[in-house]
Design an enzyme around this catalytic site. Structure first.
Site, short mmCIF file in Angstrom:
data_model
loop_
_atom_site.label_atom_id
_atom_site.label_comp_id
_atom_site.label_asym_id
_atom_site.label_seq_id
_atom_site.Cartn_x
_atom_site.Cartn_y
_atom_site.Cartn_z
N ASP A 94 0.86 -1.18 0.00
CA ASP A 94 0.00 0.00 0.00
C ASP A 94 0.90 1.23 0.00
O ASP A 94 1.54 1.55 1.01
CB ASP A 94 -0.90 -0.03 1.24
CG ASP A 94 -1.97 1.05 1.21
OD1 ASP A 94 -1.81 2.03 0.46
OD2 ASP A 94 -2.96 0.92 1.97
N HIS A 95 0.96 1.91 -1.12
CA HIS A 95 1.89 3.03 -1.30
C HIS A 95 1.51 4.22 -0.42
O HIS A 95 2.31 5.16 -0.25
CB HIS A 95 1.93 3.45 -2.77
CG HIS A 95 3.25 4.00 -3.20
ND1 HIS A 95 4.30 4.21 -2.34
CD2 HIS A 95 3.70 4.42 -4.43
CE1 HIS A 95 5.33 4.70 -3.01
NE2 HIS A 95 4.99 4.85 -4.28
#
Length: 423
Positions: free
Chosen positions: A415-416
């Site tokens: 999850d950036h």
């Protein structure tokens, strides 16, 4: 003789419905208390539910293949052991802070199916919990999932005094934390945030597909429905980014070959996955923000202090992720044996509730099924997932020589929003 209307019970936190897989009894059959009665598949596992009381089955109200919500009457049993409920009488005025009294007959019924209009744990109060840490609320039979009960024990909270806010009067993990003092910064082991992200209202409904004689329509339900919803929620919510790198495995092969005979002597089948689990745990200790859950409802990162690794398993019903608990405390043979147990039970549709949910990082592998690389979908609310493809023989450069090497291209999706160059 009186009739006992058995409702589909709450099977675990986050489970709101179940699909009837098979009935082990029919109308007209006599049953004894706790006799296996019906198999129900939820979005987490297939469970067998026993008869709540001895008697004669007079009605089966849910058909095989039907999906029914928790609290729906699925079978009626004529029993001499359950007193018929008395006609309703006007209830005396009760102060808002006092729970509704529960009669002996109601208590017996609520333990297994509940014939009351309110479910155990509601205590006659509104399901909205107060914001304070203490209250005069009390329920002698609180309704809560095993993970929530474990959390309550860890925090020293008496579940009977926790006002519920969950569906059907269920005490949630957030209720327990709120009651423990209202701190939103508590890092909780073995429990994921209870908030479920709703479908965005702005998403337009798709146009219906015109029916055709050259097609078969299969309802999306049970485990497939859970996968359907979970994958869509993850892609809507997490900012996916996938990083791929190759891993030359000659030394790993040599190590496994050296340990294989000893494992076989212990009747353990040692493949490469336990080594990968060990490497993942070491990496998570070095990069703690990867061993993390994201709570979008509160805007917090929940850093986990234990290492519960989800192991994706392909089953006939779909992909299921049982959890290898406390992987950092297990040796290679213990990890191998535990993965074999989790996978076997999942494929047989008999995964235990305590083995599902609560992971903080997931590994998914195709084994020998092939594949070069992939972009796996994060198991939300986790922030990372590792895809392990087939190991292949390819030319590799060692020094100034080109030799045959054993390589697999590891794919890490994360999850950036949480994981970037600074984490």
């Amino acid at each position: 003789m009186s009739k006992f209307e058995f409702k589909l019970p709450d099977i675990g936190e986050g489970v709101s419905e179940g699909e009837i897989v098979s009935w082990l009894v029919s109308a007209g059959d006599s049953v004894t208390e706790d006799q296996d009665m019906v198999e129900v598949m939820t979005d987490k596992a297939t469970v067998t539910i026993g008869a709540p009381t001895s008697g004669k089955v007079t009605e089966v109200r849910a058909a095989v293949g039907e999906t029914v919500p928790v609290g729906t009457v699925i079978v009626v049993i004529e029993s001499a052991d359950v007193a018929a409920p008395a006609p309703a009488a006007p209830a005396p005025a009760v102060p808002a802070s006092a729970p509704t009294p529960v009669t002996q007959a109601e208590t017996k019924a609520s333990a297994v199916g509940d014939i009351r209009e309110d479910l155990p744990g509601m205590g006659g109060k509104s399901p909205t919990a107060p914001t304070g840490g203490t209250s005069a609320y009390f329920s002698d039979k609180p309704l809560a999932a095993p993970a929530t009960r474990k959390l309550a024990r860890e925090l020293g909270v008496d579940l009977r005094q926790v006002p519920p806010s969950g569906e059907a009067g269920r005490v949630t993990a957030d209720d327990v934390k709120r009651h423990a003092g209202g701190s939103s910064q508590v890092v909780v082991a073995n429990s994921a945030p209870s908030a479920v992200m709703p479908l965005p209202s702005a998403v337009p409904a798709a146009a219906p597909i015109a029916p055709s004689a050259l097609e078969e329509r299969v309802p999306i339900r049970g485990m497939r429905k859970r996968i359907y919803e979970s994958m869509a929620r993850s892609k809507r919510t997490a900012a996916h980014f996938t990083y791929v790198d190759d891993c030359e495995c000659t030394n790993l092969i040599a190590l496994r070959n050296r340990l294989k005979a000893g494992a076989e002597a212990e009747k353990v089948r040692l493949n490469y996955l336990p080594f990968i689990v060990k490497a993942v745990v070491a990496a998570l200790k070095k990069h703690p923000y990867m061993n993390c859950l994201v709570d979008d409802s509160s805007g917090e990162m929940v850093l986990r202090k234990n290492y519960d690794i989800g192991i994706a398993v392909a089953t006939e019903q779909g992909l299921i992720v049982p959890v290898l608990r406390n992987a950092d405390g297990l040796n290679l043979l213990e990890i191998s044996s535990e993965i074999d147990r989790l996978a076997s039970e999942a494929r047989a549709g008999k995964a235990r509730r305590e083995d599902l949910g609560g992971s903080s990082f997931t590994i998914t592998s195709l084994g020998k099924a092939g594949g070069l690389l992939a972009t796996p979908v994060v198991n939300y609310p986790e922030v990372g997932i590792l895809f392990v493809p087939e190991m292949k023989k390819v030319p590799v450069v060692k020094g100034d020589q080109i030799v045959v090497g054993h390589v697999m291209n590891l794919s890490l999706s994360f999850d950036h929003r949480i994981i970037d160059g600074n984490m």
